[in-house]
Write a protein that holds these residues in place. Structure first.
Motif, PDB file in Angstrom:
ATOM      1  N   THR A  38      40.304  42.864 -34.125  1.00 48.57           N
ATOM      2  CA  THR A  38      41.674  43.216 -34.511  1.00 48.57           C
ATOM      3  C   THR A  38      41.840  43.301 -36.021  1.00 48.57           C
ATOM      4  OG1 THR A  38      42.322  40.889 -34.427  1.00 48.57           O
ATOM      5  CG2 THR A  38      42.651  42.201 -32.426  1.00 48.57           C
ATOM      6  N   HIS A  84      42.758  48.458 -35.665  1.00 48.81           N
ATOM      7  CA  HIS A  84      41.625  47.739 -35.111  1.00 48.81           C
ATOM      8  C   HIS A  84      40.313  48.338 -35.604  1.00 48.81           C
ATOM      9  CE1 HIS A  84      44.105  46.199 -31.416  1.00 48.81           C
ATOM     10  NE2 HIS A  84      44.426  45.610 -32.548  1.00 48.81           N
ATOM     11  N   GLY A 210      46.007  49.297 -32.466  1.00 47.77           N
ATOM     12  CA  GLY A 210      46.556  48.159 -33.205  1.00 47.77           C
ATOM     13  C   GLY A 210      47.540  48.529 -34.283  1.00 47.77           C
TER      14      GLY A 210
END
Length: 531
Positions: A38, A84, A210
């Motif tokens: 992440t 990400h 993300g």
């Protein structure tokens, strides 16, 4: 293959930057970061050598993207965007590295101007290299003319996201569809690190990458809602002056300006600049100063129950408490009330922008542009420059009434553009695709009409404010937000003391990029005053 190194740090810059981190020993075979993480840290390489690789997939082996050696550094734009991780950093020769966390990296960018220039230039160049070399980390397949496909491709381009595009009719597109078990009714689709998103939308892709908003516990001073020129300017100025800034937009970055083919009257760009390029420059500038940007991210409303702590309420139920809000959601393009409009729009025959993606494919074709303001003029000239024959339709009798003279002069002199003044679109012709446009005189509803051949219609007929989420602030009868109107207020302050409005959303605003940028910057001074 080994990618170009791009800008590098000299010895003094390397040592100054190293003071922001911690040295550590890295053994051969260790992964400093992996696909799917992440987040990751920035690394300076003192003596270690590291390979940046795209992981193996079901159909392709592992691929070397870049190799960094002593004196180099690792990282690209997703260090700043929060995307990400999609590549793996593997140590191939043991040695010392210096690890610098996100907060310290942003501090270094703010304090060391010369180092910031090198890193930002390198991050941008590496992103371009990665887009070419590792685009299949994110692959999009669809019909090129479909509206949903264009929306998705436009979002990925605006956000500078590495990806590859496959036409569903091409051999490569058909191969991907067979491999992923995709049907035509499931397009556009996106494959992200081996996973497939059917009927992919910008929001779904952003969530997987993300890029959607997530509360990381850090305090927020200012939330800027809307990432057009006004919102981007507000975010840049707020963050550069030390305010913890979050920037949200329901679609992507750049607003209507990002859809402009060429802006020639913006100060500092004598040769003109495309809206997309201006947006990309502003995005990198915002990231440099630490703006946390999230798009697409839909805002549902505000909670103003606490006079000193307004809260922005997201459509997914998330609540962002802050100290001030700058509203810059602008306006959305109007549609013509013509039978069949929605069907032709879905088929990709009706467009509201003239970006490179939009005008591509209309060489030697006849198209229609509707509108009498600068955006319509820019679109007509861009299409003509790409080889299209353009019919420009304006409701009024005078092209110069709503358009800058430099545009009207070029349009009137261009052999590929024909202007239809005093006309409106009455009908659209065609079955699955647009074939013709029926024009009639705007001042009469009789049978005085004529038909022109047209393969696409580009619509620029004005816009309505995106102000529904601001239910607790005063607006005019058209929905534009009122500012500076109630008692002793600060510039750009709404009827709510800690909520400010800028750009096209604001009543009485001038619909120009330069004005929007100025308003966004100026509103930050008012924010400082109220804080």
């Amino acid at each position: 293959m080994e990618a170009p190194r791009g800008p590098t740090l000299d010895g003094d810059q390397f040592d100054r930057l190293a003071d922001y981190g911690e040295p550590e020993h890295a053994e051969a075979g260790r992964d400093l970061f992996r696909t799917g993480d992440t987040a990751y840290d920035f690394f300076l390489l003192r003596t270690a050598t590291v390979d940046i690789v795209r992981d193996a997939t079901a159909i392709e082996p592992e691929r070397l993207i870049y190799q960094g050696g002593p004196g180099d550094f690792l990282g690209e734009l997703n260090l700043l965007t929060g995307q990400h991780v999609y590549l793996t950093g593997r140590v191939v020769s043991a040695g010392t590295v210096v690890r610098i966390g996100p907060a310290q990296l942003r501090r270094a960018l703010a304090e060391q101007v010369d180092i910031a220039d090198v890193l930002l230039a390198a991050f941008r160049e590496r992103r371009e290299v990665i887009r070419d070399a590792a685009g299949n980390v994110l692959e999009v397949v669809g019909r090129p003319d479909a509206a949903r496909t264009r929306d998705l491709r436009g979002y990925l381009t605006q956000m500078l996201l590495p990806h590859s595009w496959l036409d569903a009719a091409s051999e490569a597109g058909q191969s991907l569809m067979r491999l992923a078990g995709l049907g035509v009714d499931e397009l556009p689709a996106a494959t992200v690190n081996g996973s497939t998103l059917r009927r992919a939308t910008p929001g779904a892709v952003a969530e997987v990458l993300g890029l959607t908003y997530r509360d990381d516990g850090r305090p927020v001073d200012v939330v800027v809602v809307g990432a057009g020129p006004a919102g981007l300017a507000a975010a840049v100025y707020a963050a550069s002056e030390g305010l913890a800034t979050v920037l949200l937009d329901r679609t992507g970055l750049g607003g209507q300006a990002a859809k402009s083919a060429r802006i020639e009257n913006y100060l500092g760009f004598p040769a003109g600049v495309s809206g997309a390029d201006l947006t990309r420059l502003a995005m990198v500038q915002a990231l440099k100063f630490g703006v946390r940007m999230h798009a697409p991210c839909a805002v549902a409303g505000l909670d103003l129950s606490d006079d000193r702590r307004p809260a922005v309420l997201l459509a997914d139920g998330v609540r962002i408490e802050c100290r001030a809000v700058i509203a810059a959601t602008g306006a959305h393009y109007r549609r013509l009330d013509v039978p069949g409009w929605a069907a032709f729009e879905e088929a990709g025959c009706i467009r509201y922008a003239a970006t490179e993606l939009d005008v591509r494919g209309y060489e030697n074709q006849r198209v229609t542009v509707v509108g009498g303001a600068n955006s319509a003029g820019q679109a007509a000239l861009s299409l003509a420059a790409h080889g299209a024959t353009v019919d420009l339709v304006i409701r009024g009798a005078d092209l110069g009434a709503g358009m800058s003279s430099y545009l009207t002069d070029r349009i009137q002199a261009h052999a590929r553009i024909r202007t239809h003044a005093g006309c409106v679109v009455g009908e659209l012709g065609g079955d699955d695709t647009l074939d013709a446009v029926v024009l009639r005189r705007s001042e009469r509803s009789d049978a005085r009409q004529h038909t022109i051949e047209s393969r696409a219609l580009f619509c620029f007929i004005g816009a309505d404010p995106v102000s529904g989420w601001l239910s607790q602030v005063a607006k005019d009868e058209h929905g534009f937000v009122l500012t500076d109107s109630a008692g002793p207020t600060l510039p750009f302050q709404t009827s709510a003391p800690r909520v400010f409005a800028v750009g096209d959303l604001r009543a009485g605003s001038t619909k120009r990029v330069a004005t929007a940028v100025g308003e966004g910057a100026s509103a930050v001074s008012s924010v400082h005053a109220v804080l």
